[in-house]
Design an enzyme around this catalytic site. Structure first.
Site, PDB file in Angstrom:
ATOM      1  N   SER A  80       0.867  -1.103  -0.032  1.00  0.00           N
ATOM      2  CA  SER A  80       0.088   0.176  -0.140  1.00  0.00           C
ATOM      3  C   SER A  80       0.857   1.392  -0.070  1.00  0.00           C
ATOM      4  O   SER A  80       0.333   2.328  -0.059  1.00  0.00           O
ATOM      5  CB  SER A  80      -0.857   0.074   1.220  1.00  0.00           C
ATOM      6  OG  SER A  80       0.120  -0.115   2.375  1.00  0.00           O
ATOM      7  N   THR A 200       1.773   6.717   0.374  1.00  0.00           N
ATOM      8  CA  THR A 200       0.625   5.836  -0.070  1.00  0.00           C
ATOM      9  C   THR A 200       0.787   5.496  -1.552  1.00  0.00           C
ATOM     10  O   THR A 200       1.008   6.413  -2.261  1.00  0.00           O
ATOM     11  CB  THR A 200      -0.787   6.338   0.500  1.00  0.00           C
ATOM     12  OG1 THR A 200      -1.483   5.371   0.345  1.00  0.00           O
ATOM     13  CG2 THR A 200      -1.147   7.412  -0.569  1.00  0.00           C
ATOM     14  N   ARG A 210      -6.797   9.143  -9.782  1.00  0.00           N
ATOM     15  CA  ARG A 210      -7.359   9.466  -8.396  1.00  0.00           C
ATOM     16  C   ARG A 210      -6.522   9.897  -7.491  1.00  0.00           C
ATOM     17  O   ARG A 210      -5.257   9.400  -7.015  1.00  0.00           O
ATOM     18  CB  ARG A 210      -8.215   7.967  -7.926  1.00  0.00           C
ATOM     19  CG  ARG A 210      -8.832   8.216  -6.774  1.00  0.00           C
ATOM     20  CD  ARG A 210      -8.023   7.551  -5.448  1.00  0.00           C
ATOM     21  NE  ARG A 210      -8.798   7.681  -4.353  1.00  0.00           N
ATOM     22  CZ  ARG A 210      -8.161   7.388  -3.273  1.00  0.00           C
ATOM     23  NH1 ARG A 210      -6.941   7.207  -2.903  1.00  0.00           N
ATOM     24  NH2 ARG A 210      -8.921   7.558  -2.040  1.00  0.00           N
TER      25      ARG A 210
HETATM   26  N1  ASP Z   1      -6.128   7.548   2.619  1.00  0.00           N
HETATM   27  C1  ASP Z   1      -5.462   6.538   1.482  1.00  0.00           C
HETATM   28  C2  ASP Z   1      -6.244   6.975   0.132  1.00  0.00           C
HETATM   29  O1  ASP Z   1      -7.292   7.443   0.223  1.00  0.00           O
HETATM   30  C3  ASP Z   1      -5.677   5.380   1.667  1.00  0.00           C
HETATM   31  C4  ASP Z   1      -5.145   4.738   3.188  1.00  0.00           C
HETATM   32  O2  ASP Z   1      -4.682   5.392   3.930  1.00  0.00           O
HETATM   33  O3  ASP Z   1      -5.875   3.561   3.564  1.00  0.00           O
HETATM   34  O4  ASP Z   1      -5.615   7.014  -0.873  1.00  0.00           O
END
Ligand code: ASP
Length: 329
Positions: A80, A200, A210
């Site tokens: 991730s 991320t 996105r």
């Molecule tokens: N907040 C991040 C996003 O929406 C993903 C995550 O932290 O789980 O890209």
């Protein structure tokens, strides 16, 4: 009395925030000059260690949060963040990262960056060398090249294989975006200086281009030496709707503990998001006086907390289990 009225009255009176559970590492009073690091998820443990190590070798607080989150970016087993992160629905890895200095309010961010395993380094370069705060897509890539960062393969073997399986299930490449876990880190240095960083790969199988909350100031991260610092992880769209990290910091500015501030923000999401309580949203925060806290809408979230040189990974109780649909306790 309706909960909202209660909260407003409480805030006006300087008290009455959602009651703190006192479970999340805030029981030890901060000692003056203590360095405190808090980050998201168990992989935050390595990030906290790298941040402390950076300070010990003479780096700044900003260097420390940058080096801290680079640990997960470099680890291909983390699907991730950075190298290892899962791609978008076209099979392309697009990374988001941001960094902010709570003293100077300088910040840098990159969104949908392709071709670099360490987006946080590029975000730092935006802070240091660009008059802008946020660069996206092809422009971010051009900036990274101009800054001398070498282009790298960002799709790991594991991520390639996961994508192959997902495409088999969704041959038109239009399955739902899912799965995420951002590394966000807040550091309070011995001189009271706060810095934050987030990195991320965003939602797996997302629409190309996105962008979630993580690289956006006030949403995925926010720091102000005068109030505190906060980072978020979870459904970026829902965290962004309420300016999540900014909201947590602003509640702390008004005197809420970090846990109360996070609960207020989760309460806002629960009441105002189209998805109500069916949202993944988690926050970790440090108030300017060194009090720390964590909170999560749903179970499964962990914080990594470093206090007095000792790091603990702590499970965070779910807001939905502690409150009812009416947001009453
Ligand atoms: N907040 C991040 C996003 O929406 C993903 C995550 O932290 O789980 O890209």
């Amino acid at each position: 009395m309706h909960r909202r009225d209660f909260l407003l009255r409480g805030a006006a009176a300087g008290a009455g925030f959602l009651a703190s559970t006192g479970l999340q590492g805030e029981s030890t009073p901060p000692t003056p000059g203590e360095v405190i690091v808090i980050s998201t998820w168990p992989f935050g443990k390595a990030a906290n260690a790298a941040a402390i190590q950076t300070l010990e070798s003479g780096g700044s607080a900003l260097d420390a949060v940058e080096k801290g989150v680079m640990t997960a970016e470099a680890d291909p087993s983390i699907q991730s963040v950075g190298f290892g992160g899962l791609p978008n629905r076209s099979g392309v890895v697009e990374l988001d990262a941001a960094i902010q200095d709570g003293r100077t309010f300088e910040s840098g961010a990159v969104c949908s960056l392709q071709g670099y395993r360490h987006p946080i380094k590029v975000a730092r370069a935006v802070l240091d060398h660009s008059p802008h705060l946020v660069l996206v897509g092809a422009g971010a890539r051009e900036f990274a090249t101009d800054q001398g960062f070498p282009v790298e393969e960002t799709l790991s073997e594991g991520a390639r294989e996961a994508y192959r399986k997902w495409r088999k299930k969704h041959p038109d490449g239009k399955g739902p975006a899912s799965g995420h876990d951002t590394l966000g880190l807040v550091l309070l240095n011995s001189d009271g200086h706060i810095c934050v960083a987030c990195t991320t790969s965003g939602l797996a199988w997302k629409h190309p281009g996105r962008v979630g909350d993580s690289p956006l100031l006030g949403h995925g991260l926010y720091a102000d030496d005068e109030a505190g610092g906060c980072v978020a992880t979870g459904d970026g769209e829902e965290i962004t709707r309420v300016c999540g990290s900014f909201l947590v910091v602003e509640w702390m500015r008004k005197g809420a503990t970090p846990e109360e501030a996070i609960d207020e923000t989760l309460d806002r999401i629960a009441r105002r998001s189209p998805r109500g309580r069916d949202v993944h949203a988690s926050f970790v925060a440090i108030r300017a006086d060194g009090m720390t806290g964590a909170g999560s809408m749903r179970k499964g979230f962990h914080q990594a907390l470093t206090r007095k040189g000792k790091t603990e990974v702590l499970s965070v109780p779910a807001f939905v289990d502690r409150t009812t649909d009416e947001n009453k306790r």
